[in-house]
Motif scaffolding. Structure first.
Motif, PDB file in Angstrom:
ATOM      1  N   CYS A 138       0.847  -1.194   0.000  1.00 27.03           N
ATOM      2  CA  CYS A 138       0.000   0.000   0.000  1.00 27.03           C
ATOM      3  C   CYS A 138       0.881   1.242   0.000  1.00 27.03           C
ATOM      4  O   CYS A 138       1.907   1.302   0.671  1.00 27.03           O
ATOM      5  N   CYS A 143       1.551   2.565   6.204  1.00 31.01           N
ATOM      6  CA  CYS A 143       0.775   1.338   6.017  1.00 31.01           C
ATOM      7  C   CYS A 143       1.690   0.203   5.567  1.00 31.01           C
ATOM      8  O   CYS A 143       2.558   0.397   4.729  1.00 31.01           O
ATOM      9  N   CYS A 159      -4.471  -0.016   0.057  1.00 36.20           N
ATOM     10  CA  CYS A 159      -5.111  -1.178   0.660  1.00 36.20           C
ATOM     11  C   CYS A 159      -6.614  -1.015   0.548  1.00 36.20           C
ATOM     12  O   CYS A 159      -7.319  -1.925   0.161  1.00 36.20           O
ATOM     13  N   CYS A 164      -6.432   4.310   3.565  1.00 42.51           N
ATOM     14  CA  CYS A 164      -5.268   5.067   3.092  1.00 42.51           C
ATOM     15  C   CYS A 164      -5.581   6.003   1.933  1.00 42.51           C
ATOM     16  O   CYS A 164      -5.007   7.078   1.825  1.00 42.51           O
TER      17      CYS A 164
HETATM   18 ZN   LIG Z   1      -2.939   1.169   3.356  1.00 42.09          ZN
END
Ligand SMILES: [Zn+2]
Length: 180
Positions: A138, A143, A159, A164
């Motif tokens: 990601c 992340c 993701c 995100c």
């Molecule tokens: Zn993410």
């Protein structure tokens, strides 16, 4: 006894990446679903492996070894990780068969507690065959989740858009509004 629900922010990725996604960051702290056999039971259930594989300490240990090997492969590249992934794969093999329903391939394990770990490593090979460039981390700054990009143009970056993706949009918006 009921198994608690899967607490992870991203599920449903192919087995190898779903194994990596047992680690995720929440407010700067890395969470780990595989920190005990209870979490292992949740993971096996989420991946349709609960019936065939026990949620015991041995399976957990081998699965954590496979996860470390796959992490090294995905984050570092196959050159350094090949021996690690190979060591996991050495615990199983594929038996080719003809069944009444046609050709079949069945995994065999000398030690059944290596089953889930082997299946995850084997799935990584399949993903490499399908499209190594589609195995992604990601793009969110903090992340650590991974996914296999099945979008048509191969442009998936996050993701999830809800987590995100929106965070990135919000911070771009913030930067623009400060400039203006
Ligand atoms: Zn993410």
């Amino acid at each position: 006894m009921t198994t608690p629900r899967d607490p992870r922010p991203l599920t449903g990725e192919p087995l190898a990446l779903d194994l990596l996604n047992t680690r995720w960051n929440r407010e700067g702290v890395t969470q780990d679903l595989l920190d005990g056999t209870e979490g292992l039971a949740v993971w096996l259930l989420s991946n349709g492996l609960a019936g065939d594989h026990a949620a015991d300490a041995e399976v957990l240990e081998h699965l954590r070894e496979a996860r470390a090997a796959l992490r090294s492969a995905v984050d570092g590249g196959p050159a350094q990780a090949a021996p690690l992934v190979d060591a996991v794969l050495a615990h199983g093999r594929i038996r080719a068969r003809l069944t009444p329903d046609g050709p079949a391939e069945e995994p065999e394990f000398a030690d059944a507690s290596w089953g889930p770990a082997w299946l995850a490593a084997r799935n990584y090979l399949e993903l490499l065959t399908r499209g190594p460039e589609r195995i992604r981390t990601c793009a969110g700054g903090s992340c650590i989740l991974h996914f296999f990009d099945t979008s048509r143009n191969g442009t998936r970056r996050w993701c999830s858009m809800a987590a995100c993706g929106n965070r990135a949009k919000a911070s771009r918006h913030y930067a623009r509004s400060r400039e203006g």
